[in-house]
Design a protein around this motif. Structure first.
Motif, short mmCIF file in Angstrom:
data_model
loop_
_atom_site.label_atom_id
_atom_site.label_comp_id
_atom_site.label_asym_id
_atom_site.label_seq_id
_atom_site.Cartn_x
_atom_site.Cartn_y
_atom_site.Cartn_z
N GLU A 177 -2.91 -14.43 -17.16
CA GLU A 177 -3.88 -13.46 -16.64
C GLU A 177 -3.06 -12.51 -15.77
O GLU A 177 -2.18 -12.97 -15.07
CB GLU A 177 -4.94 -14.11 -15.72
CG GLU A 177 -5.68 -15.30 -16.26
CD GLU A 177 -6.78 -14.96 -17.25
OE1 GLU A 177 -7.20 -13.80 -17.31
OE2 GLU A 177 -7.19 -15.87 -17.97
N MET A 178 -3.34 -11.26 -15.80
CA MET A 178 -2.61 -10.34 -14.93
C MET A 178 -3.42 -10.14 -13.67
O MET A 178 -4.55 -9.62 -13.71
CB MET A 178 -2.40 -9.01 -15.67
CG MET A 178 -1.60 -8.00 -14.88
SD MET A 178 -0.03 -8.61 -14.22
CE MET A 178 0.88 -8.93 -15.72
N ARG A 179 -2.86 -10.62 -12.57
CA ARG A 179 -3.65 -10.61 -11.33
C ARG A 179 -3.09 -9.61 -10.32
O ARG A 179 -2.26 -9.94 -9.50
CB ARG A 179 -3.70 -12.04 -10.76
CG ARG A 179 -4.49 -12.94 -11.68
CD ARG A 179 -4.58 -14.36 -11.23
NE ARG A 179 -5.61 -15.04 -12.04
CZ ARG A 179 -5.91 -16.31 -11.98
NH1 ARG A 179 -5.26 -17.09 -11.13
NH2 ARG A 179 -6.84 -16.82 -12.76
N THR A 180 -3.59 -8.41 -10.40
CA THR A 180 -3.19 -7.37 -9.45
C THR A 180 -4.44 -6.78 -8.83
O THR A 180 -4.87 -5.68 -9.16
CB THR A 180 -2.39 -6.25 -10.17
OG1 THR A 180 -3.15 -5.81 -11.31
CG2 THR A 180 -1.03 -6.73 -10.61
N PRO A 181 -5.04 -7.53 -7.91
CA PRO A 181 -6.32 -7.09 -7.35
C PRO A 181 -6.19 -5.87 -6.45
O PRO A 181 -5.09 -5.53 -6.00
CB PRO A 181 -6.78 -8.31 -6.54
CG PRO A 181 -5.60 -9.15 -6.33
CD PRO A 181 -4.59 -8.81 -7.37
N GLY A 182 -7.30 -5.26 -6.18
CA GLY A 182 -7.37 -4.15 -5.25
C GLY A 182 -6.60 -2.95 -5.77
O GLY A 182 -6.57 -2.67 -6.97
N GLN A 183 -5.92 -2.26 -4.84
CA GLN A 183 -5.15 -1.10 -5.25
C GLN A 183 -3.87 -1.51 -5.97
O GLN A 183 -3.16 -0.65 -6.50
CB GLN A 183 -4.82 -0.21 -4.04
CG GLN A 183 -6.03 0.49 -3.44
CD GLN A 183 -6.58 -0.21 -2.20
OE1 GLN A 183 -6.59 -1.45 -2.12
NE2 GLN A 183 -7.02 0.56 -1.23
N LYS A 222 2.07 2.53 -5.26
CA LYS A 222 2.43 3.53 -6.26
C LYS A 222 3.87 3.35 -6.70
O LYS A 222 4.23 3.70 -7.82
CB LYS A 222 2.27 4.96 -5.70
CG LYS A 222 0.88 5.26 -5.19
CD LYS A 222 -0.11 5.51 -6.31
CE LYS A 222 -1.38 6.15 -5.77
NZ LYS A 222 -2.50 6.01 -6.66
N PHE A 244 0.84 -1.19 0.00
CA PHE A 244 0.00 0.00 0.00
C PHE A 244 0.87 1.25 0.00
O PHE A 244 1.86 1.30 0.74
CB PHE A 244 -0.90 0.01 1.24
CG PHE A 244 -1.99 -1.01 1.17
CD1 PHE A 244 -1.84 -2.24 1.77
CD2 PHE A 244 -3.17 -0.74 0.49
CE1 PHE A 244 -2.83 -3.20 1.71
CE2 PHE A 244 -4.18 -1.69 0.43
CZ PHE A 244 -4.01 -2.91 1.03
N GLU A 282 -3.69 -2.69 -8.68
CA GLU A 282 -3.91 -2.24 -10.06
C GLU A 282 -3.06 -1.00 -10.37
O GLU A 282 -2.60 -0.81 -11.50
CB GLU A 282 -5.40 -1.92 -10.23
CG GLU A 282 -5.85 -1.68 -11.62
CD GLU A 282 -5.80 -2.92 -12.49
OE1 GLU A 282 -5.90 -4.04 -11.93
OE2 GLU A 282 -5.66 -2.78 -13.70
N ASP A 283 -2.86 -0.17 -9.37
CA ASP A 283 -2.06 1.05 -9.58
C ASP A 283 -0.63 0.70 -9.95
O ASP A 283 0.01 1.40 -10.74
CB ASP A 283 -2.05 1.92 -8.32
CG ASP A 283 -3.31 2.77 -8.20
OD1 ASP A 283 -3.53 3.35 -7.12
OD2 ASP A 283 -4.06 2.86 -9.19
N TYR A 333 0.32 -1.99 -11.53
CA TYR A 333 0.28 -2.50 -12.92
C TYR A 333 0.37 -1.32 -13.87
O TYR A 333 1.12 -1.30 -14.85
CB TYR A 333 -1.02 -3.28 -13.10
CG TYR A 333 -1.26 -3.92 -14.45
CD1 TYR A 333 -2.57 -4.24 -14.83
CD2 TYR A 333 -0.23 -4.25 -15.31
CE1 TYR A 333 -2.83 -4.86 -16.04
CE2 TYR A 333 -0.48 -4.86 -16.53
CZ TYR A 333 -1.80 -5.16 -16.89
OH TYR A 333 -2.06 -5.77 -18.09
N ARG A 334 -0.38 -0.27 -13.53
CA ARG A 334 -0.35 0.94 -14.35
C ARG A 334 1.05 1.55 -14.34
O ARG A 334 1.58 1.98 -15.35
CB ARG A 334 -1.35 1.94 -13.77
CG ARG A 334 -2.23 2.59 -14.77
CD ARG A 334 -3.36 3.36 -14.12
NE ARG A 334 -4.58 2.58 -14.08
CZ ARG A 334 -5.29 2.31 -12.97
NH1 ARG A 334 -4.92 2.76 -11.80
NH2 ARG A 334 -6.38 1.58 -13.04
#
Lengths: 740, 420
Positions: A343-349, A187, A184, A351-352, A354-355
């Motif tokens: 599969e790209m598995r980056t659940p929850g936050q 970022k 967390f 995802e940020d 991954y970005r």
């Protein structure tokens, strides 16, 4: 306590309108010989409760039977210290589901009152268990990785003493090899602050640390665990309260991977774990010749999500690969970094992050089956790119990183085999008890008859099967946390360590007060064994879902009450009926069955005994009443703590009394079992199958005994189930034992 | 550090993680107050039909939890309650709790007479407004506490007195007003959970305008016996059994225009819902439009099982637009298949939007300063000394993770009380 029975009948909520209360009261005073019997139009209000309190204070009432609404409601109102209390349900399960002012409804209510009194007469106030030894509230943490360290620190901060055992010479576990982590708010990369955690534990006055050590033996039970810790040839003994198992994980053996992934063909094909180990402090270079890395491919799901290897997904490897990819990009923004994923598995936050990886220029290739090919010195990955719709060749790679999975430390070892009867010893009647899956992984070394480690749920993880109760392991007082329980990342592991520490604390707090833990938290009763009549058949020791009963060399059970969950499976298993609880016994249920009034066959009023699990079947029956639906009036329900407490003598009692059928209503067993006591429902089903043979010998139709699984939400199906059973019994004909 | 002034813990939110935090702390021996703004406990999970992957009913676990609650005098519950102010510090919080009127008091026996007497109807909040119930009602069959509620609209109406008179036990109090209770507590667990992302904001999907476009949480109610259709999955427009159904994953999630984060559980929720449909309609054709299927850990086995269903097709691509055929109320999905780079127009009879979880703190923040992340989630479990964030308040979580979180939160709250 001097026993004086007092019966209270509430006439509110339609009860008074539907039943002949005077007649019902006569059942109490004449049949049940109750010295006190009163009725009240609204027993749950202040005056009603005062009525009861007056009798307790002035009339010496100590055994109370309240015939009114379900025990699931008004629990705070009907609460009387120092008295035995039985709540007889004549609202939801009689008046709300049967025809008012009807002979059969009246008979049902009268039977329930008799049964309630029979039950209350056999109930005693609990006497909490206090072991002879002194009870400890100290917490043992096995495993000094991130999760174990956290569990230890969290327990200490709550004021408890902790002993931490770690098998390596240093604390920290796998995280020692991790230089940067992603957590967390997801970022950017963060430095791994494991060092701070280790220091905090080492400095903590409440925590005693053993490194380079292992647990040689644990015996006893919650609050009275005797733990032997071996370190450098000497053994330390500790008396402890509860255990947190945080023994962590091992990486999947990469030599077992599919050859398509090229592990072993080149030193430059490594695993994600090796990536961390190799580059803790140094920059990322090519393993073969230490040249700086300019082209890297990460291949995901290596040997995972694949029944040939690890069937499951290790949850964190996607994020770990993104981290590693970004590390390379940050080291050299010009490097070509590819992530080949399924599969790209980056659940929850997550995802940020991954970005973020995309922003850093990491290139993503979606391909279900990439191949690593080595041609001379040219390391290439061939992948069918799903999103481009064409084959992609990533060649001249300096490094290929395979994302291998996590296996729990408990998944290694030989299968544990329960002690078999010795040569020449007569094998007692076999009952196929579902076996626990235990591997001898040399972690806890429990001196338990049913095995030295926690049973695994699937794939060796000693996890709980309950979605709602993730810490409920199969051994009381031992809580698994971290990656040994399920694959997880650091953020989750920190919570898990704290969660397991709390459960351990809760266990010692409840146990020192003589109380059971989940799911019968607060229960002060415990099973008592009348050993003089024990025949050493070993049913109780084998069938206990929690391994709470040890055994001596002669086969005598040695109960360990602090390990007990009070499910009563042992009570049901015992053919000699020597096990009982202060408020729940074979005799009690037997007495209730015998108090049912069975009309003779000419009245054409069959009788059905329903043995209902109190956790799901009983609430479902209440819901039928709440919805004012109806079922046949032949049904008489007795609640059981768990269907696993079914003692076959009750079937005999029921049928010899002339009752036409027995219907067991409980939860689902099998792979997706629902039983809150793990095996109860399954054991009841197995025991019943034995009963069918006996029935046939007695020339009774095996159709008379039925087991139906029901979930608490199935109350819409319940009336039809009960009515179909009644119809079947009418076809089969009345029980020939009626009137005997 | 000063010893905590009071030894009690306040848990705000009675959903899965709050309920767990409260129970676990109480069973460890501490005084706990649990508040929830609904008239019942259980939060959003009580509105689910089944949990993945075991396909078990939420009430199986909730019943055990409520039994634990009933047996524990250290745990006291306030429903229809909201925390309006928090001040002070760790070990010594002053909180104000507003108790909203239920208009029914503790004498209620759930006999149903008020409901029988009432004729006014309201949208059923438990079923996301998909059906109507009487304005004097039990929130749902297994509601805990089992006590009726009167809707404020009924109380202001001319029918109020008639309904009150129907109660034989003097349990209806039309004069109830909001009350404020001021308390001192030692630690606070903030577990106010989530709400489904408003699908009406997804302007190309027609939610709200097209009756047969529903959300995943609405599908749960359709499949449940105490839902608007007694558990039969039927098209809202005409009550017909759907023969073709589409699930649109990441509807408003992983999308910087809506919820940029991933809600973690919607993939599994849709996979689970395919089993609901399959149980009722063995031949229904289901298509799942996805970006990535996030079935982590052993949930992979569940994914594998659903993939074996020949009538479930996985289509990699994001639906750009949904249009409706006005005559039939069928939907037409405009989507690009990214693996073949072709555009499709796919007709289906019903669409389920797998919408995400928006934390309630993004709209109703904690009434004292704590750190939030960009999306309104409380940034860390340690929200501030003496306040712990738990469950979906912190990150999207399934049931198991929420309970895990609640358990950890209970410990942290206890630490606030005992730190020497």
């Amino acid at each position: 306590m001097e026993r004086k029975l007092a019966v209270y009948i509430c006439t509110g909520c339609g009860i008074g309108e539907a039943l002949d209360i005077e007649q019902l009261s006569k059942v109490a005073t004449k049949d049940c010989k109750a010295p006190i019997c009163r009725n009240h139009p609204n027993l749950c209000n202040k005056d009603g409760v005062q009525l009861i309190n007056n009798d307790i204070a002035n009339e010496g009432a100590t055994v109370l039977v309240i015939a009114a609404c379900s025990p699931r409601v008004m629990y705070d109102v009907f609460n009387f210290d120092g008295c035995v209390l039985e709540r007889t349900n004549i609202r939801e399960q009689v008046v709300w589901c049967q025809k008012p002012k009807d002979e059969d409804t009246q008979m049902m209510a009268e039977d329930y009152l008799r049964m309630g009194v029979a039950k209350a007469n056999k109930m005693e106030l609990p006497d909490p268990y206090q072991p002879e030894q002194e009870m400890s509230k100290d917490i043992l943490v096995v495993g000094g990785g991130l999760t174990g360290l956290t569990a230890a620190l969290e327990a200490s901060r709550a004021g408890y003493q902790v002993v931490l055992v770690e098998k390596e010479a240093e604390l920290g576990g796998f995280q020692r090899t991790v230089s940067q982590k992603v957590t967390f708010p997801y970022k950017e990369l963060k430095a791994n602050d494991l060092g701070q955690l280790v220091e905090a534990v080492q400095k903590d006055g409440n925590i005693k640390v053993y490194t380079g050590a292992k647990v040689e033996k644990i015996s006893g039970g919650p609050c009275v665990f005797d733990v032997s810790i071996k370190q450098n040839g000497s053994t330390a003994e500790h008396h402890m309260g509860a255990v947190v198992l945080a023994a962590g994980w091992q990486p999947y053996d990469p030599t077992k991977l599919d050859s398509k992934l090229g592990y072993g063909t080149s030193p430059n094909v490594i695993t994600n774990v090796q990536f961390e180990e190799m580059f803790v402090s140094a920059p990322v270079t090519r393993p073969s010749d230490s040249v700086p890395v300019k082209a890297v491919a990460f291949l995901q799901c290596a040997g995972q999500r694949d029944p040939e290897h690890l069937s499951y997904c290790s949850s964190v490897c996607c994020l770990a690969a993104l981290k590693q990819a970004v590390q390379i990009k940050q080291q050299d923004p010009e490097a070509n970094v590819f992530v080949v994923y399924k599969e790209m598995r980056t659940p929850g936050q997550g995802e940020d992050f991954y970005r973020k990886a995309q922003q850093e220029g990491v290139i993503f290739v979606r391909c279900q089956s990439p191949e690593v090919i080595l041609r001379g010195n040219n390391l290439t990955v061939e992948a069918d790119d799903e999103l481009m719709g064409e084959k992609v060749l990533l060649d001249n790679l300096d490094l290929v990183v395979l994302a291998t999975g996590m296996m729990p430390a408990t998944a290694f070892g030989e299968d544990f085999k329960a002690p078999q009867p010795k040569e020449g010893e007569e094998k007692k009647e076999e009952i196929q008890v579902p076996a626990d899956a235990i591997l001898v992984s040399d972690i806890l070394n429990l001196e338990y008859r049913l095995g030295p480690e926690l049973p695994g749920l699937q794939y060796g993880f000693p996890d709980s099967h309950y979605i709602c109760f993730p810490y409920e392991s199969r051994r009381t007082g031992i809580y698994a946390a971290g990656c040994v329980r399920r694959p997880m990342g650091t953020a989750n592991a920190l919570e898990d360590g704290a969660g397991a520490a709390l459960k351990a604390i809760q266990c010692v707090e409840l146990t020192t007060r003589g109380m059971a833990v989940h799911p019968r938290a607060g229960d002060l009763t415990y099973p008592e064994f009348f050993m003089q009549r024990c025949t050493q058949c070993k049913r109780c020791t084998e069938e206990c879902p929690f391994g709470a009963i040890n055994e001596d060399e002669k086969g005598n059970p040695l109960p360990q009450p602090t390990r007990c969950r009070r499910c009563s499976v042992c009570m049901g298993a015992c053919p000699e009926r020597i096990i009982s609880f202060k408020n729940y016994s074979v005799e009690m249920i037997g007495g209730m069955i015998k108090s049912i009034n069975v009309p003779d066959e000419y009245d054409e009023k069959p009788r059905i005994l329903v043995l209902a699990c109190e956790n799901d079947a009983y609430p479902a029956l209440d819901m039928v009443g709440l919805r004012r639906q109806t079922y046949n009036a032949w049904v008489r329900v007795i609640t059981l703590r768990c269907l696993g407490s079914l003692n076959l003598v009750w079937i005999a009692d029921t049928l010899s009394k002339g009752i036409d059928g027995v219907f067991l209503l409980g939860c689902r067993h099998g792979d997706n079992y629902q039983c809150h006591f793990v095996k109860g429902s399954e054991l009841a089903d197995i025991r019943l199958s034995k009963v069918k043979e006996t029935l046939e010998r007695l020339v009774l139709e095996s159709d008379r005994v039925r087991f139906e699984t029901i979930s608490i939400a199935d109350y819409d199906k319940l009336p039809a189930l009960l009515d179909q059973f009644a119809e079947r019994l009418v076809e089969v004909g009345p029980n020939p034992y009626k009137g005997y | 550090m000063a010893k905590a002034v009071t030894q009690s813990i306040l848990v705000v939110g009675g959903g899965m993680s709050g309920l767990s935090a409260a129970l676990e702390a109480a069973e460890a021996g501490h005084e706990v107050y649990l508040v929830d703004k609904n008239p019942y406990l259980g939060g959003r999970v009580a509105q689910l039909h089944q949990y993945f992957p075991k396909l078990c009913p939420p009430y199986c676990g909730l019943e055990i939890n409520f039994r634990r609650l009933k047996n524990n005098p250290k745990l006291r519950v306030f429903t229809l309650a909201e925390v309006t102010s928090v001040s002070g510090g760790e070990g010594d919080w002053d909180v104000s709790i507003q108790l909203n009127p239920r208009y029914v008091n503790e004498k209620c026996t759930a006999c149903n007479k008020c409901n029988e007497a009432c004729t006014m109807e309201i949208d059923n909040p438990f079923n996301y407004g998909m059906n109507k119930i009487k304005a004097a009602y039990l929130p749902h069959d297994l509601a805990f506490p089992m006590r009726y509620v009167l809707d404020p609209v009924l109380v202001k109406s001319s029918e109020a007195k008639k309904v009150q008179d129907a109660c034989p036990y003097d349990a209806i109090d039309l004069d109830m007003c909001p009350q404020t209770v001021n308390m001192k507590v030692g630690a606070i667990v903030w577990a106010t959970g989530w709400k489904p992302y408003d699908a009406a904001k997804l302007d190309t999907y027609g939610f709200g305008a097209y009756p047969n476009v529903i959300t995943n949480v609405m599908m749960e109610r359709l499949a449940a016996f105490n839902g608007p259709t007694q558990g039969k999955i039927l098209r809202p427009s005409d009550g017909k059994a759907p023969e073709t159904i589409a699930f649109i994953q990441c509807a408003g999630s992983r999308d910087e225009n809506h919820l940029p984060f991933c809600s973690s559980i919607c993939c599994l929720a849709s996979l689970k819902q395919t089993t609901y449909i399959r149980e009722q309609y063995p031949d229904a054709k289901i298509t799942i439009f996805f970006i990535d299927i996030r079935a982590t850990d052993r949930l992979e086995d569940f994914y594998r099982k659903v993939k074996e269903d020949q009538n479930v097709q996985f289509f990699k691509g994001k639906v750009a637009k949904i249009e409706q055929d006005a005559a039939t109320n069928n939907l037409i999905l405009r989507v690009e298949d990214t693996t073949t780079m072709t555009l499709h127009e796919i007709p289906v009879e019903m669409v389920v939007l797998a919408t995400g979880m928006q934390p309630n703190t993004s709209e109703s923040p904690v009434p004292i300063a704590v750190q939030y992340d960009d999306y309104g989630f409380i940034a860390s479990m340690a929200a501030r000394p003496g306040i712990v964030a738990s469950g979906c308040t912190r990150t999207p979580a399934g049931v198991s993770e929420s309970v895990q979180d609640g358990t950890a939160a209970a410990l942290k709250a206890i630490q606030s009380l005992v730190r020497r």
